[in-house]
Scaffold this motif. Structure first.
Motif, PDB file in Angstrom:
ATOM      1  N   THR A 193      27.224  55.763  14.016  1.00 23.78           N
ATOM      2  CA  THR A 193      26.690  54.796  14.976  1.00 23.78           C
ATOM      3  C   THR A 193      25.480  54.126  14.341  1.00 23.78           C
ATOM      4  O   THR A 193      24.528  54.802  13.936  1.00 23.78           O
ATOM      5  N   LYS A 211      30.434  52.421  14.797  1.00 19.76           N
ATOM      6  CA  LYS A 211      30.162  51.890  16.127  1.00 19.76           C
ATOM      7  C   LYS A 211      28.839  51.140  16.019  1.00 19.76           C
ATOM      8  O   LYS A 211      27.810  51.723  15.636  1.00 19.76           O
ATOM      9  N   ILE A 220      21.775  56.884  17.612  1.00 13.66           N
ATOM     10  CA  ILE A 220      22.040  56.042  16.439  1.00 13.66           C
ATOM     11  C   ILE A 220      21.703  56.876  15.218  1.00 13.66           C
ATOM     12  O   ILE A 220      20.730  57.645  15.234  1.00 13.66           O
ATOM     13  N   VAL A 238      25.736  49.200  17.643  1.00 13.14           N
ATOM     14  CA  VAL A 238      24.967  49.131  18.889  1.00 13.14           C
ATOM     15  C   VAL A 238      23.975  47.987  18.796  1.00 13.14           C
ATOM     16  O   VAL A 238      23.292  47.825  17.782  1.00 13.14           O
TER      17      VAL A 238
END
Length: 316
Positions: A31, A60, A79, A62
């Protein structure tokens, strides 16, 4: 062995193998934050390109503004790491990074190679005029930010009223403290915040095209200095004890991460430690994205394919 028992054992074996597969796939997911300025986005994407191509990682992404919220999200493990951090914009570093007196709950991984410099700039025609465009100099003796007061009428806007207008740092969370800086220096200007770096630089280009006077925040590396002829309006030399009534320091940018992520993914950390971009390398990609309006992933992939010898050196 009964047929029923064989079916149960087969189901258990399948469940176990699926669990192992699921765990393996999870180990290849990271992330990361979507950079909220183009340079940071470019750095992030060059790292992702190598981790995906060479190590099979997926990401992913963010969206969160650079600032305290991002640091807390990385500390909490939401994260995994940040690809490009400008230390002078993040006073919160003193809470988390041991190198800055913090508790060590976050770790510096490596420098990025980007060396940033921030400040205030005005078009050359504001100071020298431009006969070819029929523009007269409106601030011929403008050298420092304190000099702005004698020319504030030239920089007024609808938003600033009787005060001059500074097109300030575009994102509040970056913590530029433009208005505090102006007030501490006794400069009768209002800092205007446009909300994004895209809007910020579009405004500078539009004003320059119309030949209007402006003074604005900017940073290097950036394509704006190739597109426009700008002159620095000097701030007092950086002094930590007096900041924000001074310039920013030069930023030796770095990557940092969550310690648990670093322990769990030593293969990723090795690449992050070796990854480097220069200002010039980053600026080429920034220009293609911001000026030529190309897709960031396309631009980065094109650059990486043309510069394989550069990123191969990042591999363990």
């Amino acid at each position: 062995m009964s047929l029923k028992l064989r079916r149960v054992l087969a189901a258990l074996a399948l469940s176990t193998s699926m669990g192992v597969l699921s765990s393996a796939l999870a180990d290849k997911r990271l992330t990361v934050v979507e950079g909220d300025w183009t340079g940071g986005l470019v750095t992030e994407r060059t790292i992702q390109y190598v981790l995906a191509k060479e190590l099979g990682y997926q990401f992913k992404q963010v969206t969160i503004a650079t600032g305290p919220g991002l640091w807390e999200a990385i500390r909490a493990g939401d994260i995994d790491f940040n690809s490009e951090t400008w230390p002078s914009y993040n006073p919160i570093k003193s809470e988390y990074l041991a190198e800055y007196g913090g508790d060590g709950s976050l770790k510096i991984i490596a420098e990025t190679g980007i060396i940033g410099a921030s400040g205030y700039w005005t078009p050359r025609y504001v100071i020298e005029g431009d006969a070819s465009r029929g523009i007269e100099a409106v601030a011929p003796n403008l050298k420092t930010v304190q000099d702005l007061n004698q020319y504030k009428d030239a920089f007024k806007s609808l938003e600033s009223g009787d005060r001059g207008n500074l097109i300030g740092c575009p994102v509040v969370a970056w913590g530029c403290e433009d208005q505090a800086r102006l007030d501490l220096l006794g400069v009768d200007f209002q800092a205007q915040i446009l909300g994004s770096d895209t809007a910020h630089f579009a405004e500078l280009v539009a004003k320059h095209k119309r030949g209007e006077p402006f003074v604005a925040y900017a940073w290097t590396p950036h394509w704006i200095f190739a597109a426009l002829d700008l002159v620095e309006v000097k701030l007092p030399v950086y002094d930590e004890a007096k900041w924000p009534a001074t310039n920013w320091p030069k930023d030796i940018t770095f990557k940092f991460g969550n310690p648990e992520f670093m322990n769990d993914h030593p293969d990723v950390v090795k690449i992050l430690q070796k990854h480097r971009l220069t200002n010039d390398q980053q600026a080429v990609m920034i220009y293609e994205i911001d000026v030529n309006k190309r897709d960031p992933d396309e631009v980065v992939a094109e650059w990486m394919e043309a510069n394989e010898s550069v990123w191969r050196a990042w591999l363990p």
